[in-house]
Motif scaffolding. Sequence first.
Motif, short mmCIF file in Angstrom:
data_model
loop_
_atom_site.label_atom_id
_atom_site.label_comp_id
_atom_site.label_asym_id
_atom_site.label_seq_id
_atom_site.Cartn_x
_atom_site.Cartn_y
_atom_site.Cartn_z
N UNK A 150 0.67 -1.23 -0.16
CA UNK A 150 -0.18 0.07 -0.06
C UNK A 150 1.06 1.26 0.18
N UNK A 151 1.37 1.67 -1.05
CA UNK A 151 2.05 2.93 -1.37
C UNK A 151 1.33 3.63 -2.40
N UNK A 152 1.74 5.10 -2.38
CA UNK A 152 1.32 6.04 -3.16
C UNK A 152 1.96 6.94 -3.77
N UNK A 153 2.17 6.88 -5.12
CA UNK A 153 2.97 7.87 -5.82
C UNK A 153 2.45 9.17 -5.81
N UNK A 154 3.13 10.43 -5.86
CA UNK A 154 2.85 11.71 -6.09
C UNK A 154 1.79 11.95 -4.77
N UNK A 155 2.38 11.56 -3.97
CA UNK A 155 1.73 11.86 -2.39
C UNK A 155 2.16 12.90 -1.48
N UNK A 156 1.32 13.54 -0.65
CA UNK A 156 1.47 14.38 0.36
C UNK A 156 0.94 13.74 1.43
N UNK A 157 1.76 13.19 2.53
CA UNK A 157 1.60 12.50 3.73
C UNK A 157 1.63 13.56 5.04
N UNK A 158 0.92 13.27 6.26
CA UNK A 158 0.98 13.51 7.48
C UNK A 158 0.81 12.36 8.37
N UNK A 159 1.77 12.24 9.30
CA UNK A 159 1.72 11.20 10.52
C UNK A 159 2.09 11.97 11.88
#
Length: 363
Positions: A150-159
């Motif tokens: 479960x990976x995403x290209x072209x992504x912005x992430x917050x954790x």
Amino acid sequence: MKNSIRCAVALMAGMGASAAMAQSNVTVYGLLDTGLVHVTNVNAAGDSVTKVPSLTGSFPSRIGFRGVEDLGNGLQAVFTLEAGLAMDTGTSQQGNRLFGRQASVGLKGAFGTVSVGRQINMTYIATQKADVMGPNLFAIGSIDPYLPNARSDNSISYLGNFNNFVVGATYSTGRDTSAAGGPAATGCAGEVAGNSKACRQVTGLFGYEVPAYGLNASYDIMYGNTGAAGGLTSSDNSDKRITVNGYFKVGEGKIGAGVVDRTTRAATGLTESDLYFLGLSYPVTPLTTLDTQVAKRDVKNSSADATLLVARLTYYFSKRTAVYGGIGRMKNSGLSAVALDAGGTVGVGKTQNGVMAGLRHSF
């Protein structure tokens, strides 16, 4: 033990200006895992095969670089570059990408971590602690290959983690630019002018975790577009997963369980299913750990169900080196054809048995 390369980076402001110094840390790390597997009923004729697996053993092989720079006032710059390796052939995984497992850069502080790039999303993070088998060759990733990928290209992430509450989200403007390289590769590049839904993906996570127990839930929806795989050939098509996962410690052992509710609105129609899993991890000796898991996929309005039973015994020569052996059984009902081993094949409706053994080394 990971090898760290420490360096001081001088920032020159110009002629006559003083140089500011920032402390930087770059870690080179990796994991090599391979062995042998034997599985039955790999085709309609009921033939068996013995092979060196490509996708994973007990863990997928990789080499990576992780960096941290202290920017002051509790703020850090962070990056991760991680490449997947196929140990049977020595080639790159994830569609022959250079850093197909992760390629991201971001900022980390008291507020959490914000990063941009190709990165693991919240569905991946949600199942990590509850799934005791993880990305093992025989595991729930065989039933739903997206989960360990479960990976995403072209992504912005917050954790972020606040007083044991975990919150996170990712947004992808084009969830996968490749049509090759495993189950997460769907050839849906996205970023299409005039269509804000084309190949977009949103994932979210909320949980509460302490050392003794944890519970979390995640949401994941991906949209399609022309040319995408899995029947998601229009931005009106979608694949949605909602997970609820939990774990708790029992002495030195851990019990983990969860459910993945999936709804796929593809060009071929609507498919709904639930994937349930329950596992136990227990150190039977200081150097030996036993992991077991049972899982079932229930496809609504269909007899194409699948049931998994698996066990793995790992012996640790050291913190970095271990040998393991495992057995598994996948029972397919109706028209189900879920292979026991990740990336493998099975005859339609056939029950598949398998044994595996391997060696793992991390650095």
